[in-house]
Structures are given as structure tokens and as C-alpha cells.
Design an enzyme around this catalytic site. Structure first.
Site, PDB file in Angstrom:
ATOM      1  N   GLY A  15       6.568   9.361  -1.119  1.00  0.00           N
ATOM      2  CA  GLY A  15       5.321   8.862  -1.312  1.00  0.00           C
ATOM      3  C   GLY A  15       4.869   7.939  -0.416  1.00  0.00           C
ATOM      4  O   GLY A  15       5.325   7.059   0.289  1.00  0.00           O
ATOM      5  N   ARG A  76       8.101  15.627   0.481  1.00  0.00           N
ATOM      6  CA  ARG A  76       9.241  15.387  -0.245  1.00  0.00           C
ATOM      7  C   ARG A  76      10.051  16.624   0.235  1.00  0.00           C
ATOM      8  O   ARG A  76       9.749  17.732  -0.338  1.00  0.00           O
ATOM      9  CB  ARG A  76       9.317  15.083  -1.573  1.00  0.00           C
ATOM     10  CG  ARG A  76       8.816  13.721  -1.977  1.00  0.00           C
ATOM     11  CD  ARG A  76       9.009  13.060  -3.408  1.00  0.00           C
ATOM     12  NE  ARG A  76       8.761  11.915  -3.651  1.00  0.00           N
ATOM     13  CZ  ARG A  76       7.493  11.385  -4.112  1.00  0.00           C
ATOM     14  NH1 ARG A  76       6.542  12.193  -4.521  1.00  0.00           N
ATOM     15  NH2 ARG A  76       7.149  10.218  -4.004  1.00  0.00           N
ATOM     16  N   ASP A 107      13.884   5.080  -0.490  1.00  0.00           N
ATOM     17  CA  ASP A 107      14.989   5.374  -0.454  1.00  0.00           C
ATOM     18  C   ASP A 107      15.371   6.847  -0.270  1.00  0.00           C
ATOM     19  O   ASP A 107      16.689   7.033   0.274  1.00  0.00           O
ATOM     20  CB  ASP A 107      15.644   4.696  -1.777  1.00  0.00           C
ATOM     21  CG  ASP A 107      14.947   5.300  -3.063  1.00  0.00           C
ATOM     22  OD1 ASP A 107      13.862   6.035  -2.968  1.00  0.00           O
ATOM     23  OD2 ASP A 107      15.279   5.096  -4.219  1.00  0.00           O
ATOM     24  N   THR A 130       6.589   1.955   0.971  1.00  0.00           N
ATOM     25  CA  THR A 130       6.673   2.587  -0.322  1.00  0.00           C
ATOM     26  C   THR A 130       5.933   1.327  -1.222  1.00  0.00           C
ATOM     27  O   THR A 130       6.022   0.253  -1.032  1.00  0.00           O
ATOM     28  CB  THR A 130       7.995   2.979  -1.059  1.00  0.00           C
ATOM     29  OG1 THR A 130       7.691   2.723  -2.629  1.00  0.00           O
ATOM     30  CG2 THR A 130       8.867   1.822  -0.804  1.00  0.00           C
ATOM     31  N   ASP A 132       6.363   0.632  -4.327  1.00  0.00           N
ATOM     32  CA  ASP A 132       7.124   0.105  -5.365  1.00  0.00           C
ATOM     33  C   ASP A 132       7.805  -0.950  -5.011  1.00  0.00           C
ATOM     34  O   ASP A 132       8.027  -1.828  -6.146  1.00  0.00           O
ATOM     35  CB  ASP A 132       8.030   1.198  -6.005  1.00  0.00           C
ATOM     36  CG  ASP A 132       7.253   2.575  -6.687  1.00  0.00           C
ATOM     37  OD1 ASP A 132       5.997   2.568  -7.015  1.00  0.00           O
ATOM     38  OD2 ASP A 132       7.934   3.487  -6.662  1.00  0.00           O
ATOM     39  N   ASP A 134      10.868  -1.301  -4.113  1.00  0.00           N
ATOM     40  CA  ASP A 134      12.299  -1.043  -4.666  1.00  0.00           C
ATOM     41  C   ASP A 134      13.329  -0.726  -3.632  1.00  0.00           C
ATOM     42  O   ASP A 134      14.163   0.142  -3.710  1.00  0.00           O
ATOM     43  CB  ASP A 134      12.125   0.087  -5.661  1.00  0.00           C
ATOM     44  CG  ASP A 134      11.877   1.312  -5.049  1.00  0.00           C
ATOM     45  OD1 ASP A 134      11.169   1.309  -3.940  1.00  0.00           O
ATOM     46  OD2 ASP A 134      11.790   2.375  -5.625  1.00  0.00           O
ATOM     47  N   ARG A 176       8.274   3.642 -11.158  1.00  0.00           N
ATOM     48  CA  ARG A 176       8.951   4.603 -12.276  1.00  0.00           C
ATOM     49  C   ARG A 176      10.192   3.992 -12.559  1.00  0.00           C
ATOM     50  O   ARG A 176      10.949   4.090 -13.603  1.00  0.00           O
ATOM     51  CB  ARG A 176       9.378   5.794 -11.266  1.00  0.00           C
ATOM     52  CG  ARG A 176       9.629   6.975 -12.078  1.00  0.00           C
ATOM     53  CD  ARG A 176       9.843   8.373 -11.065  1.00  0.00           C
ATOM     54  NE  ARG A 176       9.847   7.866  -9.586  1.00  0.00           N
ATOM     55  CZ  ARG A 176       9.473   8.828  -8.678  1.00  0.00           C
ATOM     56  NH1 ARG A 176       8.793  10.109  -9.035  1.00  0.00           N
ATOM     57  NH2 ARG A 176       9.692   8.625  -7.533  1.00  0.00           N
TER      58      ARG A 176
HETATM   59  O1  F6P Z   1       6.017   6.395  -4.131  1.00  0.00           O
HETATM   60  C1  F6P Z   1       6.479   5.859  -5.492  1.00  0.00           C
HETATM   61  C2  F6P Z   1       5.838   6.392  -6.713  1.00  0.00           C
HETATM   62  O2  F6P Z   1       4.362   5.897  -6.373  1.00  0.00           O
HETATM   63  C3  F6P Z   1       6.175   5.870  -8.070  1.00  0.00           C
HETATM   64  O3  F6P Z   1       5.788   4.621  -8.542  1.00  0.00           O
HETATM   65  C4  F6P Z   1       5.539   7.007  -8.669  1.00  0.00           C
HETATM   66  O4  F6P Z   1       6.382   7.395  -9.812  1.00  0.00           O
HETATM   67  C5  F6P Z   1       5.550   8.209  -7.751  1.00  0.00           C
HETATM   68  O5  F6P Z   1       5.495   7.667  -6.671  1.00  0.00           O
HETATM   69  C6  F6P Z   1       4.634   9.272  -7.999  1.00  0.00           C
HETATM   70  O6  F6P Z   1       4.576  10.279  -7.038  1.00  0.00           O
HETATM   71  P1  F6P Z   1       4.046  11.644  -6.911  1.00  0.00           P
HETATM   72  O7  F6P Z   1       3.025  11.770  -7.757  1.00  0.00           O
HETATM   73  O8  F6P Z   1       3.844  11.690  -5.538  1.00  0.00           O
HETATM   74  O9  F6P Z   1       5.456  12.423  -6.783  1.00  0.00           O
END
Ligand code: F6P
Length: 328
Positions: A15, A76, A107, A130, A132, A134, A176
Site C-alpha cells: 500500500g 502487491r 511488512d 505504510t 498504518d 504497524d 486492518r
Molecule cells: O496500507 C495498509 C492499508 O492502508 C490498510 O489499512 C488497509 O486495510 C489496506 O491498506 C487497503 O489496501 P488496498 O485497498 O490497497 O488493498
């Protein structure tokens, strides 16, 4: 400083987050400063597998420090999770004469980098990018500060309309697996309740708290909900539940979504991105590999990738208490 490394690649993966462009700029300019070549890889590990490279120099990264997203694009990659995919990526790196790679991501990105390094001994260095927050081994990840400010600004606006119509809003923010955005943006925006994955408030207690809040004279309320909150209900299910149990409330839902991932990075994210880029390149030049750069108490640090991805960064318990007191 050892000069064995002559060419460094940089990619962004997973992300995206505000500050990634600033980090790429810093990696490229640090390479130029040390008179070594730099190469950008498009679309993260996907581009690595396909050899989708672009030579970069100090001038090719001008005008991007203030831009959200990542000009190298992100992805990804499922293929990089396979032995064959990583073999192709390694072949491409050798073909291009690249000696080391800077990985900007979260991660998943670091897990890929770690496996790649274990298989090929190829030098890798991570920069935590990121929204998040995290990741272990750094106080903050790139983009987190910007995302917090975006979320607070949006919730402030929702508050205006909630107040005008005496409404209750469930506002969903990203996160998430972790509640850093929800907790901090919730406290910053003065939310009445904050629901995060780390704590199970329970739906009954939420309803009781909303009832009390109404009785105490509050006419409008904001409940900030992290995507992965422990109650396990989506914001829409929460609305239905409250509609059914608390008739006195007029409930609405707002999902902030991907707007939290975009936008011009804050000064904090630009500065920390610049510092991390320098630290990443210079650490590689010193012969280090398999680390993630981070900041701990505002000092630049290195954390083994393995540690960075093990477990999630801990939620701030003191802030949870502050939030409880503020919602009295
Ligand atoms: O990058 C992490 C994040 O922002 C999470 O908080 C969220 O759940 C996810 O990405 C959504 O990612 P995508 O819609 O790009 O798969």
C-alpha cells in the site's frame, strides 16, 4: 566508507503512503552524493521480476518531495512469493549490474526482502512506508503522520454536519490489524468513542455509553472505528444495531477509505523520509544488509528486518486512558 557498492536500486511496494516520493528522492540524491548510480524499479517486486527499471539521477527526482503516492508506482506481487519469481528478479538485478536494493514498504515488502536475501545473499535495506504504523523498530512509519492529519481534518468536517443535525456518526478509518490511526485521530478529533482491534469494547458497552452520552446532554457524537475493530461488526452493521436499540439517535456512516493514503506529505513525513533515505544508502555502503532504518526517540536506528516484521507495534495504553478520560 566501503565503496564496493556501485549501483543501488529503489522500489516501493505494498500500500502506498505519503512520503514515499520524498524517500525515493533522498535515496537517489544520497547515491549521487556518494558518486554511485541509482535505478528506480517500477511497480515494486512486479517490476523487479520484469526488469522494469529506470536510471535516476539527482535531477530526475526534482519537484516530488511534496507529492503524495509514489511515482515509481506500487504493487502487491504474487509472483515474488514464488521461488521462480524471485529467481527471475535476481537474474534481472544481475543483468542490470545492481549491487543492492532499498525497499520502501510495509511488512509484506520486508518479508519478501528477507526471503530474497536468505536465498541469494543480495544486500537489502528497508524503509518503513505504510500509513498504518504497524512496524516494529521505528516510532513512526512514513505516511502515518500525514494520514492522521487527513483523518482528523475529515472528522472535523463530519463533526460540523453531525452537530447541525444532532446526529451520531460512525467514521471508519484505515487499520486492518492495528488501531493507531483510529486512536490518535479519534483523540485528536475529540471522538466520543474509539473502537480499535486491540481492545474489545463489546457492543453492549458501546450502546450503554451512547445512552449515557445522550442523557448527559450531548446532541451529536462521533465514534471512530478502525477497519479491523474487535467488535467485529462493520460500521454499517454498527449503525443497524444502534438504529434498532437506540431510537433517540439519528445515525449516519462515513468511510474515509483511501483518501487517507493520498495527499501531500506533512513536513514531518518529508523530513523523516529524507533522513531515512540517507541512512538506508549509507548503511548499505557500510556493508550492512537485512535491516530496516527507523527513528527511535528521534534518533536514526537500524532494526533487523526479521524483528521489524515480527508482531505489530504496540498500541499506546496511556493514550487509551487519555481517550477514556476525555470522553467523560
Ligand atoms: O496500507 C495498509 C492499508 O492502508 C490498510 O489499512 C488497509 O486495510 C489496506 O491498506 C487497503 O489496501 P488496498 O485497498 O490497497 O488493498
Amino acid at each position: 566508507m566501503s565503496q564496493k557498492i556501485k549501483k543501488i536500486a529503489v522500489l516501493t511496494s505494498g500500500g502506498d503512503s505519503p512520503g514515499m516520493n520524498a524517500a525515493i528522492r533522498s535515496v537517489v540524491r544520497t547515491c549521487a552524493y556518494h558518486s554511485i548510480e541509482s535505478v528506480g524499479v517500477y511497480r515494486g517486486y512486479e517490476g523487479l521480476i520484469e526488469g522494469d527499471f529506470v536510471p535516476l539521477d539527482a535531477r530526475s527526482v526534482r519537484g516530488i518531495i511534496n507529492k503524495g503516492g509514489t511515482f515509481l508506482k506500487s504493487a502487491r506481487s504474487k509472483r515474488f512469493r514464488t521461488v521462480e519469481g524471485r529467481k527471475l528478479a535476481h537474474d534481472q538485478l544481475l543483468k542490470e549490474g545492481i549491487d543492492a536494493i532499498v525497499l520502501i514498504g510495509g511488512d509484506g515488502t520486508f518479508t519478501g526482502g528477507l526471503i530474497f536475501n536468505t536465498e541469494y545473499g543480495f544486500p537489502v535495506m528497508g524503509i518503513p512506508g505504510t500509513i498504518d504504523n504497524d512496524i516494529n523498530g521505528t516510532d513512526r512509519t512514513l505516511g502515518y503522520d500525514t494520514a492522521l492529519n487527513t483523518a482528523v481534518e475529515a472528522i472535523d468536517k463530519i463533526r460540523d454536519t453531525a452537530h447541525s443535525h444532532d446526529r451520531l456518526f460512525f467514521v471508519e478509518v484505515m487499520g486492518r490489524d492495528v488501531g493507531h490511526i483510529a486512536l490518535n485521530a479519534g483523540v485528536g478529533a475529540g471522538a466520543e468513542e474509539i473502537l480499535i482491534p486491540e481492545e474489545d469494547m463489546g457492543i453492549e458497552r458501546l450502546v450503554e455509553s451512547l445512552e449515557r452520552s445522550k442523557k448527559s446532554g450531548k446532541s451529536s457524537s462521533i465514534v471512530v472505528v478502525a477497519e479491523g475493530d474487535k467488535i467485529g461488526k462493520s460500521v454499517f452493521e454498527l449503525k443497524d444495531y444502534v438504529d434498532a436499540h437506540l431510537e433517540e439517535y439519528d445515525v449516519r456512516v462515513s468511510v474515509l477509505g483511501h483518501m487517507q493514503r493520498g495527499g501531500s506529505p506533512t513536513c514531518y513525513d518529508r523530513v523523516v523520509a529524507s533522513r531515512m533515505g540517507v541512512k538506508a544508502v549509507e548503511s548499505l555502503l557500510e556493508g550492512k544488509s537485512n535491516y530496516m532504518v527507523g527513528t527511535i526517540h528521534d534518533k536514526m536506528t537500524l532494526c533487523p528486518l526479521e524483528k521489524a516484521i515480527k508482531g505489530k507495534s504496540k498500541i499506546n495504553k496511556e493514550l487509551i486512558r487519555v481517550s477514556d478520560i476525555m470522553t467523560t
